[in-house]
Write a protein that holds these residues in place. Structure first.
Motif, PDB file in Angstrom:
ATOM      1  N   GLY A 135     -27.969 116.557  45.900  1.00  0.00           N
ATOM      2  CA  GLY A 135     -27.140 116.520  47.097  1.00  0.00           C
ATOM      3  C   GLY A 135     -26.352 117.796  47.294  1.00  0.00           C
ATOM      4  N   LEU A 136     -25.751 118.289  46.223  1.00  0.00           N
ATOM      5  CA  LEU A 136     -24.956 119.510  46.314  1.00  0.00           C
ATOM      6  C   LEU A 136     -25.820 120.725  46.621  1.00  0.00           C
ATOM      7  CD1 LEU A 136     -22.660 118.823  43.249  1.00  0.00           C
ATOM      8  CD2 LEU A 136     -21.920 118.874  45.634  1.00  0.00           C
ATOM      9  N   ARG A 137     -27.032 120.699  46.149  1.00  0.00           N
ATOM     10  CA  ARG A 137     -27.929 121.835  46.362  1.00  0.00           C
ATOM     11  C   ARG A 137     -28.400 121.923  47.816  1.00  0.00           C
ATOM     12  NH1 ARG A 137     -33.215 122.001  42.676  1.00  0.00           N
ATOM     13  NH2 ARG A 137     -33.502 120.023  43.790  1.00  0.00           N
ATOM     14  N   SER A 138     -28.519 120.780  48.483  1.00  0.00           N
ATOM     15  CA  SER A 138     -29.098 120.773  49.828  1.00  0.00           C
ATOM     16  C   SER A 138     -28.093 120.533  50.949  1.00  0.00           C
ATOM     17  CB  SER A 138     -30.191 119.706  49.901  1.00  0.00           C
ATOM     18  OG  SER A 138     -29.653 118.415  49.631  1.00  0.00           O
ATOM     19  N   ALA A 139     -26.917 120.014  50.632  1.00  0.00           N
ATOM     20  CA  ALA A 139     -25.944 119.667  51.675  1.00  0.00           C
ATOM     21  C   ALA A 139     -25.347 120.919  52.307  1.00  0.00           C
ATOM     22  CB  ALA A 139     -24.834 118.803  51.082  1.00  0.00           C
ATOM     23  N   PRO A 140     -24.959 120.836  53.585  1.00  0.00           N
ATOM     24  CA  PRO A 140     -24.265 121.961  54.227  1.00  0.00           C
ATOM     25  C   PRO A 140     -22.971 122.274  53.479  1.00  0.00           C
ATOM     26  CG  PRO A 140     -24.927 120.323  55.845  1.00  0.00           C
ATOM     27  CD  PRO A 140     -25.157 119.703  54.504  1.00  0.00           C
ATOM     28  N   LEU A 141     -22.641 123.548  53.376  1.00  0.00           N
ATOM     29  CA  LEU A 141     -21.423 123.933  52.669  1.00  0.00           C
ATOM     30  C   LEU A 141     -20.189 123.479  53.441  1.00  0.00           C
ATOM     31  CD1 LEU A 141     -22.263 127.541  51.412  1.00  0.00           C
ATOM     32  CD2 LEU A 141     -22.071 125.447  50.058  1.00  0.00           C
ATOM     33  N   PRO A 142     -19.203 122.948  52.740  1.00  0.00           N
ATOM     34  CA  PRO A 142     -17.995 122.489  53.428  1.00  0.00           C
ATOM     35  C   PRO A 142     -17.078 123.659  53.783  1.00  0.00           C
ATOM     36  CG  PRO A 142     -17.740 122.185  51.067  1.00  0.00           C
ATOM     37  CD  PRO A 142     -19.141 122.712  51.280  1.00  0.00           C
ATOM     38  N   GLU A 143     -16.414 123.525  54.915  1.00  0.00           N
ATOM     39  CA  GLU A 143     -15.436 124.532  55.324  1.00  0.00           C
ATOM     40  C   GLU A 143     -14.109 124.243  54.633  1.00  0.00           C
ATOM     41  OE1 GLU A 143     -13.226 126.061  59.415  1.00  0.00           O
ATOM     42  OE2 GLU A 143     -15.028 124.793  59.524  1.00  0.00           O
ATOM     43  N   ARG A 144     -13.498 125.281  54.084  1.00  0.00           N
ATOM     44  CA  ARG A 144     -12.250 125.116  53.328  1.00  0.00           C
ATOM     45  C   ARG A 144     -11.208 124.353  54.155  1.00  0.00           C
ATOM     46  NH1 ARG A 144      -9.789 128.591  49.216  1.00  0.00           N
ATOM     47  NH2 ARG A 144     -11.528 130.037  49.533  1.00  0.00           N
ATOM     48  N   GLY A 145     -10.568 123.383  53.514  1.00  0.00           N
ATOM     49  CA  GLY A 145      -9.493 122.630  54.146  1.00  0.00           C
ATOM     50  C   GLY A 145      -9.923 121.437  54.969  1.00  0.00           C
ATOM     51  N   THR A 146     -11.227 121.215  55.110  1.00  0.00           N
ATOM     52  CA  THR A 146     -11.714 120.064  55.870  1.00  0.00           C
ATOM     53  C   THR A 146     -11.849 118.850  54.954  1.00  0.00           C
ATOM     54  OG1 THR A 146     -14.029 120.624  55.428  1.00  0.00           O
ATOM     55  CG2 THR A 146     -13.009 121.594  57.404  1.00  0.00           C
ATOM     56  N   PRO A 147     -11.934 117.643  55.541  1.00  0.00           N
ATOM     57  CA  PRO A 147     -12.145 116.458  54.702  1.00  0.00           C
ATOM     58  C   PRO A 147     -13.395 116.567  53.816  1.00  0.00           C
ATOM     59  CG  PRO A 147     -11.456 115.792  56.880  1.00  0.00           C
ATOM     60  CD  PRO A 147     -11.668 117.276  56.949  1.00  0.00           C
TER      61      PRO A 147
END
Length: 234
Positions: A135-147
């Motif tokens: 999941g971590l390898r394929s998921a979109p990267l999270p934007e800092r400070g978002t849920p």
């Protein structure tokens, strides 16, 4: 004891005897896979199909049932839980982060409560590690400070606590490779957990409050911490 016709192997009976007075369901509800024990993953809700957890190996199945029952014991012992203020509905991002935060703190506490019985859950842990890695390898990267960023950090902390070193190392490497910022926040949460510990109700309450505040989610009552023992809200 059995669940849906399968024997719950040792040490389940020892676990049941020890916690019996605190378990608010009866053996028949366990045996039938009832929603009072298994929630939305219960046999009565999955019918006519079997719940997915019935495919677990014997040792992991016994652990899984004990895990679900220990959640009930912890509720009876008034362990804290998360909530949210007015304006943040059940399907909001804030509700999801609150649920993740509650799991991050209460699952390690749960594991400590059942640790003396020596349950084996190797299959569950390996599946957890593989699912996290993929999941971590394929998921979109999270934007800092978002849920979503907070969810990545919370998951980092939880996995670091729950996974043995051989399973944790590849997962940590994905964090380092893809988002060192979420990893750094996860380490902050892990340090809070290590500092407070999490076994007792009071420790879990402190860990939840400090972790919530580190995420900045107290603002506007985005995430509230409830203490059922006193009725206080933090």
């Amino acid at each position: 004891m059995e669940v849906l016709g399968r024997e719950l192997v040792a040490p389940f009976n020892q676990f049941w005897d020890f916690f019996a007075d605190e378990i608010p369901v009866d053996a028949a509800q366990v045996s039938s896979g009832h929603s009072a024990v298994f929630g939305d993953q219960s046999a009565d809700l999955a019918a006519p199909h079997l719940p997915l957890w019935m495919s677990l190996p014997d040792n992991d199945l016994a652990y899984h049932v004990a895990h679900e029952l220990t959640h009930l014991v912890m509720a009876e012992r008034n362990y804290p839980r998360t909530a949210r203020g007015v304006g943040f509905p059940e399907d909001s991002a804030e509700a999801r982060v609150g649920a993740d935060l509650e799991e991050m703190v209460l699952h390690p506490a749960l594991e400590k409560l059942i640790e003396p019985f020596g349950f084996e859950n190797t299959f569950i842990l390996e599946r957890m590690a593989l699912g996290a890695f993929n999941g971590l390898r394929s998921a979109p990267l999270p934007e800092r400070g978002t849920p979503w960023f907070f969810t990545w950090a919370i998951r980092f902390c939880e996995l670091q606590i729950e996974l043995p070193p051989r399973l944790w190392a590849p997962v940590e490497s994905i964090y380092q490779e893809r988002t060192s910022a979420a990893r750094d926040l996860g380490i902050e949460l892990f340090d809070i957990m290590q500092d407070v510990d999490w076994v007792t109700r009071e420790q879990a309450l402190e860990a939840l409050i400090r972790s919530r505040d580190t995420l900045g989610m107290r603002i506007d009552d985005r995430i509230l911490i409830l203490d059922p023992a006193t009725g206080d809200t933090f």
